[in-house]
Design an enzyme around this catalytic site. Structure first.
Site, mmCIF file in Angstrom:
data_model
loop_
_atom_site.group_PDB
_atom_site.id
_atom_site.type_symbol
_atom_site.label_atom_id
_atom_site.label_comp_id
_atom_site.label_asym_id
_atom_site.label_seq_id
_atom_site.Cartn_x
_atom_site.Cartn_y
_atom_site.Cartn_z
ATOM 1 N N HIS A 105 39.341 42.018 43.534
ATOM 2 C CA HIS A 105 38.214 41.191 42.223
ATOM 3 C C HIS A 105 38.109 41.470 41.309
ATOM 4 O O HIS A 105 37.183 41.148 40.732
ATOM 5 C CB HIS A 105 36.679 40.893 43.464
ATOM 6 C CG HIS A 105 35.558 40.539 43.375
ATOM 7 N ND1 HIS A 105 35.202 39.761 42.333
ATOM 8 C CD2 HIS A 105 35.387 40.137 44.047
ATOM 9 C CE1 HIS A 105 34.345 38.681 42.160
ATOM 10 N NE2 HIS A 105 34.216 38.587 43.839
ATOM 11 N N ASP A 323 45.698 21.973 49.702
ATOM 12 C CA ASP A 323 46.354 21.568 50.995
ATOM 13 C C ASP A 323 48.401 21.832 49.934
ATOM 14 O O ASP A 323 48.609 20.995 48.922
ATOM 15 C CB ASP A 323 46.443 19.679 50.179
ATOM 16 C CG ASP A 323 47.642 18.733 50.937
ATOM 17 O OD1 ASP A 323 48.431 19.523 51.995
ATOM 18 O OD2 ASP A 323 47.479 17.886 50.909
#
Length: 374
Positions: A105, A323
């Site tokens: 992070h 995708d």
């Protein structure tokens, strides 16, 4: 390679040795500046994507595309003392596969991380990258001299007067997902507005009010126990594009907080909790953020989990665009959470509810489940 048998032989998993993927071409060398916002979150952000179909060469396609995308997102190919990045693909005989990703992070927030994954997916499909990252993090450097203008409830240290720590030590920590559907959210909004204390109520505020109250009760907080809500907020829209260019790669989130007693929170009408949440969110602007960075770099205040709930909403992240060539992911989720963290997801395609994931000690989780069903 090692073989692992699960559930008495019901499933056999072959685990291959990890492979290090290097950028395809040379990338900038040297040290990379991390802002105080980056350094404040030194843990690994874990996400998992599930795909309904794949092919035999899934792993190879992902590796080749990763090598290419790391040229653009080169900080992810560097080394840190804490929280290295990991990528893992699990393929199933039925043709489905999952992609698990862990990124420090300190390098990305939700938006930056999602831009990276979606860029990786574009390259895997043979498409050009549309979100070219902007790497100059010195735009969020603290000012000299510092200009601190506000107090920050985020850093108020809370005494554990309810002895919740012993509960965490005694019970195992469990994770669960709860769905607040559109009807439940609408009813909560209506109740908050009917009390005349607030003029409007978002779905986020309604769900957060319910979760904050129920969690405080489930943990057995005494009426005089202070409790804090910390909301992780993306401030990109609060800065002009000149101050923070599009596709800024790094942490552009801060927490904004509200503090009250558990008695006030749980005994007063739901509109009280909504009002505290709204006040916390409304104070966020560029001046507030820069003052907070100056505050942190000047005083280096510690954060505490006692009496604290941290909300991170992922409802607007574009995970549906990930995708890699085999269709959009059918499911998206996160790994284990810190005990004070609660993450929001969309309920599902075509639905308007919010799915909530949090971690609690077992007995408190049982109590929370009953409270949120009321």
């Amino acid at each position: 390679m090692e073989a692992l048998t699960i559930s008495g032989g019901a499933m056999t998993v072959r685990k291959f040795k990890p492979v290090t993927v290097q950028p395809e071409s040379e990338t900038p060398n040297g040290f990379y500046f991390l802002s105080s916002l980056d350094q404040a979150i030194p843990f690994t952000m874990m996400t998992i994507y599930r795909y309904e179909k794949g092919s035999g060469n899934v792993g190879e396609v992902l590796k080749q595309a990763l090598s290419k995308v790391l040229v653009l997102y080169y900080p992810l190919a560097g080394s840190m003392a804490i929280c290295p990045e990991v990528n893992q693909v699990t393929k199933f005989k039925c043709g489905k596969f999952t992609l698990g990703i862990g990124i420090s992070h300190s390098l990305v927030d939700g938006v930056s991380g999602m831009n990276f994954v979606n860029s990786w997916a574009q390259i895997a499909r043979g498409k050009p990258v549309t979100a070219v990252p902007f790497h100059d993090r010195t735009l969020l450097k603290s000012r000299v001299p510092p200009q601190i203008k506000y107090p920050y409830d985020d850093f108020v240290q809370i005494a554990d007067t309810s002895d919740t720590e012993s509960l965490y030590q005694r019970d195992p920590l469990v994770h669960k997902l709860f769905v607040f559907d559109a009807d439940r959210i609408a009813a909560t909004k209506k109740l908050a507005l009917s009390e005349g204390k607030v003029k409007c109520c978002s779905s986020f505020a309604a769900v957060t009010a319910l979760v904050w109250r129920a969690r405080s009760q489930a943990l057995g907080m005494k009426p005089h126990q202070l409790t804090k809500i910390r909301i992780m907020a993306d401030f990109r829209s609060k800065f002009g594009t000149e101050a923070l260019p599009e596709n800024y790669f790094g942490n552009a989130v801060v927490t904004t907080a509200s503090l009250c007693s558990a008695g006030e929170l749980c005994e007063r009408p739901i509109s009280f909790a909504v009002e505290q949440i709204q006040k916390a969110v409304e104070q966020l602007d560029e001046d507030y953020v820069r003052s907070r960075m100056d505050f942190v770099d000047t005083y280096k205040p510690p954060l505490s989990s006692v009496g604290t709930l941290v909300i991170s909403s992922w409802t607007r992240l574009a995970y549906g665009m990930s995708d890699f060539g085999w269709g959009d992911p059918s499911q998206f989720g996160c790994g284990d959470l810190a005990r004070e963290l609660c993450v929001y997801f969309p309920e599902g395609e075509g639905k308007k509810g919010i799915a909530v994931v949090l971690a609690l000690p077992l007995s408190a989780m049982n109590a929370f489940e009953e409270l949120v069903q009321i």
